[in-house]
Motif scaffolding. Structure first.
Motif, PDB file in Angstrom:
ATOM      1  N   GLN A   1      50.315  -3.533   6.765  1.00 22.73           N
ATOM      2  CA  GLN A   1      50.060  -2.987   5.428  1.00 22.73           C
ATOM      3  C   GLN A   1      48.827  -2.087   5.429  1.00 22.73           C
ATOM      4  N   ARG A   2      47.814  -2.475   6.172  1.00 24.34           N
ATOM      5  CA  ARG A   2      46.566  -1.706   6.224  1.00 24.34           C
ATOM      6  C   ARG A   2      46.809  -0.324   6.833  1.00 24.34           C
ATOM      7  N   GLU A   3      47.617  -0.266   7.910  1.00 20.60           N
ATOM      8  CA  GLU A   3      47.893   1.013   8.559  1.00 20.60           C
ATOM      9  C   GLU A   3      48.720   1.919   7.662  1.00 20.60           C
ATOM     10  N   SER A   4      49.683   1.313   6.956  1.00 17.12           N
ATOM     11  CA  SER A   4      50.533   2.093   6.060  1.00 17.12           C
ATOM     12  C   SER A   4      49.734   2.614   4.874  1.00 17.12           C
ATOM     13  N   ALA A   5      48.857   1.755   4.304  1.00 19.30           N
ATOM     14  CA  ALA A   5      48.059   2.151   3.142  1.00 19.30           C
ATOM     15  C   ALA A   5      47.090   3.265   3.504  1.00 19.30           C
ATOM     16  N   LYS A   6      46.581   3.262   4.713  1.00 22.17           N
ATOM     17  CA  LYS A   6      45.617   4.286   5.146  1.00 22.17           C
ATOM     18  C   LYS A   6      46.238   5.678   5.091  1.00 22.17           C
ATOM     19  N   LEU A   7      47.586   5.722   5.341  1.00 23.26           N
ATOM     20  CA  LEU A   7      48.274   7.012   5.360  1.00 23.26           C
ATOM     21  C   LEU A   7      48.756   7.450   3.977  1.00 23.26           C
ATOM     22  N   ASN A   8      48.994   6.490   3.104  1.00 24.36           N
ATOM     23  CA  ASN A   8      49.681   6.819   1.840  1.00 24.36           C
ATOM     24  C   ASN A   8      48.836   6.640   0.585  1.00 24.36           C
TER      25      ASN A   8
ATOM     26  N   GLU B   1      40.540  -0.677  -2.861  1.00 21.14           N
ATOM     27  CA  GLU B   1      40.941  -1.825  -3.674  1.00 21.14           C
ATOM     28  C   GLU B   1      41.984  -2.680  -2.929  1.00 21.14           C
ATOM     29  N   PHE B   2      42.881  -1.974  -2.216  1.00 22.82           N
ATOM     30  CA  PHE B   2      43.926  -2.690  -1.490  1.00 22.82           C
ATOM     31  C   PHE B   2      43.335  -3.539  -0.357  1.00 22.82           C
ATOM     32  N   ILE B   3      42.367  -2.957   0.335  1.00 22.04           N
ATOM     33  CA  ILE B   3      41.712  -3.697   1.426  1.00 22.04           C
ATOM     34  C   ILE B   3      41.029  -4.937   0.883  1.00 22.04           C
ATOM     35  N   GLU B   4      40.432  -4.832  -0.285  1.00 27.58           N
ATOM     36  CA  GLU B   4      39.786  -5.989  -0.902  1.00 27.58           C
ATOM     37  C   GLU B   4      40.805  -7.097  -1.178  1.00 27.58           C
ATOM     38  N   THR B   5      41.997  -6.696  -1.620  1.00 25.92           N
ATOM     39  CA  THR B   5      43.067  -7.670  -1.863  1.00 25.92           C
ATOM     40  C   THR B   5      43.478  -8.372  -0.573  1.00 25.92           C
ATOM     41  N   LEU B   6      43.604  -7.577   0.490  1.00 25.21           N
ATOM     42  CA  LEU B   6      43.981  -8.161   1.783  1.00 25.21           C
ATOM     43  C   LEU B   6      42.918  -9.138   2.281  1.00 25.21           C
TER      44      LEU B   6
END
Length: 561
Positions: free
Chosen positions: A175-182, A190-195
């Motif tokens: 998820q982290r790799e995908s979020a970094k691109l999109n 914010e997403f990283i904080e959730t993870l």
């Protein structure tokens, strides 16, 4: 008709013309004096016909009960009035008793119901019974099972959760790799904080699971430890009582000598390599005979011990044959008890004299083969330096390495291989280890074999009570294999070739004599058979690859019997 009688002193019959020995029997290596033989025959006559006790010696196939062969001893003694007679004793118990008509009493009777030992034994048995009851109690077994099952359940739950944590971590990484691109930078943050919160959540779950599991297991272990403490207290009591009883027993075994001095077992064994007396010390026939003779002012003249009954599975014991006293238990005791007696010299410690040159059967620049005489050591002993090795060191002063590749028993004659350099030694040693060296022995057996050839597999270990003798032992013995081939039969004896596959101490001697081997000892075997002019065993031939020329070399040596 021979009558054993109720007395411990038995008149010796038909002694006319038999001179008294000048010195007493050396009990660890001897030929029975004719008076001892006469006494033994009278005792054996009694054993063959007696009805005073019931003991299964293994001689009657119709008799029931555990088969236990027994060592008996006779001591020829003189009274103050110069009357000649003998005393009789048995090793250990006979017919489950220490007190048997006609046999001298034990030095201390552990079977006396009124004695401290039987009382202590009763208490020990009571403790053992209580320990067994507690260890088999339903509550205790449940407590053990609860701890074991709780541990298993905890490990399983922890394994499952760790697998879940690992899978979740891999998923978060994806998820982290995908979020970094999109995602935009703000959304990604914010997403990283959730993870991260998810990761922390898993770590907390692991922490709580460990805490809950350890708490549960600790509770169950506390219950179990209550049972274990009670059991351990009883085991400590048992060990303390057992040690106290053993020490008191050792102190009760008081042994006299010819000078009137007394020592107990602890005093006798304190300066030996095993200061704690072995189990059964003082219960052999010889100490009983000495003790009764001294206590009753009888003068020891000579003695002998013989085996009566079937042979044990592990040892070589022949019915009615004479044997020396055991070493581990009896040697220290008899060493004390014979003080003040004039005793035969110890032939084992006598300096071996061989004035001739050793015969060199084969020799080249790299090795040689020597013909070792019988009753000559391969290597120096504790008190005797004269040996093949000492002779070879003198003969080959410039040689390097250990010289001797193998050994022969002192009583065995024949070929010994000697390397003149360390290089040659290592090459030949490798051949021995790989068992590519082939040896052939010639032996004369005291009987007729039913088969003309065969193979013997009997694992061997040293007899700790009677070094250097060997025992057959399936549990602790080293594998020992011998093939054999009959050469001829002559005068009720069999001449054979022995081919040892392994090279254990006394291997051929035990394999020949043992009841599960050939049941036919080598002529002259003073350890496992009957003494004669020599042991009729000779290392006659050896085959090996020459370390330098690489040729297959076979060397033979004439059989001297």
């Amino acid at each position: 008709m021979f009558n054993f009688g109720y007395s411990f002193f038995h008149p010796l019959e038909n002694t006319f013309g038999i001179p008294l020995p000048e010195t007493f029997t050396f009990p660890f290596y001897y030929e029975p004096h004719p008076l001892s033989v006469l006494a033994a025959k009278q005792l054996q006559t009694y054993l063959e016909t007696q009805t005073d006790f019931i003991h299964n010696f293994g001689l009657n196939p119709d008799q029931t009960g555990l088969v236990i062969g027994k060592m008996f001893g006779v001591m020829v003694v003189k009274t103050a009035k110069e009357q000649l007679g003998y005393l009789a004793a048995f090793s250990g118990k006979l017919a489950d008793s220490n007190d048997v008509k006609g046999f001298v009493p034990t030095v201390y009777n552990t079977l006396n119901e009124a004695g401290f030992y039987k009382k202590g034994e009763t208490k020990l048995n009571s403790i053992n019974t209580e320990i067994e009851r507690l260890e088999n109690a339903p509550d205790y077994l449940k407590a053990k099972a609860d701890v074991e099952n709780s541990n298993i359940a905890f490990v399983e739950a922890l394994s499952i959760l760790k697998a879940e944590v690992k899978a979740a971590k891999q998923h978060r990484n994806q998820q982290r790799e995908s979020a970094k691109l999109n995602m935009s930078a703000e959304a990604y943050s914010e997403f990283i904080e959730t993870l991260n919160k998810q990761s922390i959540g898993y770590q907390l779950r692991l922490k709580h699971l460990k805490q809950e599991g350890e708490t549960q297991i600790n509770k169950l272990e506390t219950v179990l430890s209550g049972f274990n403490e009670t059991i351990q207290t009883l085991k400590t009591q048992r060990a303390t009582l057992s040690a106290s009883l053993q020490q008191r027993i050792h102190q009760q075994y008081q042994f006299l000598n010819a000078e009137g001095d007394t020592k107990d077992l602890l005093d006798i064994f304190k300066d030996t390599t095993s200061p704690i007396p072995p189990a059964g010390s003082g219960e052999c026939a010889a100490p009983k005979l000495f003790q009764y003779a001294y206590e009753n002012h009888l003068k020891p003249v000579c003695m002998a011990e013989f085996w009566w009954g079937a042979s044990p599975k592990s040892e070589v014991r022949k019915h009615q044959q004479f044997y020396p006293s055991c070493r581990s238990k009896c040697e220290p005791i008899l060493g004390h008890m014979m003080q003040g007696l004039l005793v035969d010299a110890n032939p084992i410690e006598s300096q071996i004299v061989f004035n001739q040159e050793l015969e060199i059967v084969y020799e080249d620049a790299h090795l040689l083969l020597v013909n070792k005489p019988h009753e000559f050591l391969s290597v120096p002993g504790k008190s005797i330096n004269e040996s093949v090795l000492s002779r070879m060191k003198a003969y080959l002063p410039n040689a390097t390495g250990p010289l001797l590749l193998h050994r022969l028993d002192m009583s065995t004659s024949g070929l010994l291989l000697v390397a003149k350099s360390n290089r040659v030694y290592k090459n030949l040693q490798k051949q021995f280890i790989e068992r590519s060296v082939k040896k052939r022995y010639v032996a004369l057996l005291d009987g007729i074999l039913p088969n003309t050839k065969g193979i013997i597999n009997l694992p061997l270990r040293v007899d700790l009570d009677n070094r250097p003798q060997q025992l057959v032992c399936d549990t602790h013995g080293k594998p020992a294999t011998t093939t054999y081939e009959v050469i001829s039969t002559e005068n009720g004896q069999t001449r054979v070739y022995f081919y040892p596959i392994t090279g254990r101490t006394h291997q051929l001697r035990v394999h020949a004599a043992h009841s599960e081997g050939l049941k036919t000892p080598i002529v002259g075997d003073d350890l496992y058979g009957t003494k004669a002019n020599r042991l009729h065993l000779h290392a006659e031939r050896i085959t090996f690859t020459h370390p330098i020329t690489k040729e297959l070399l076979t060397v033979g040596c004439e059989v001297p019997f």
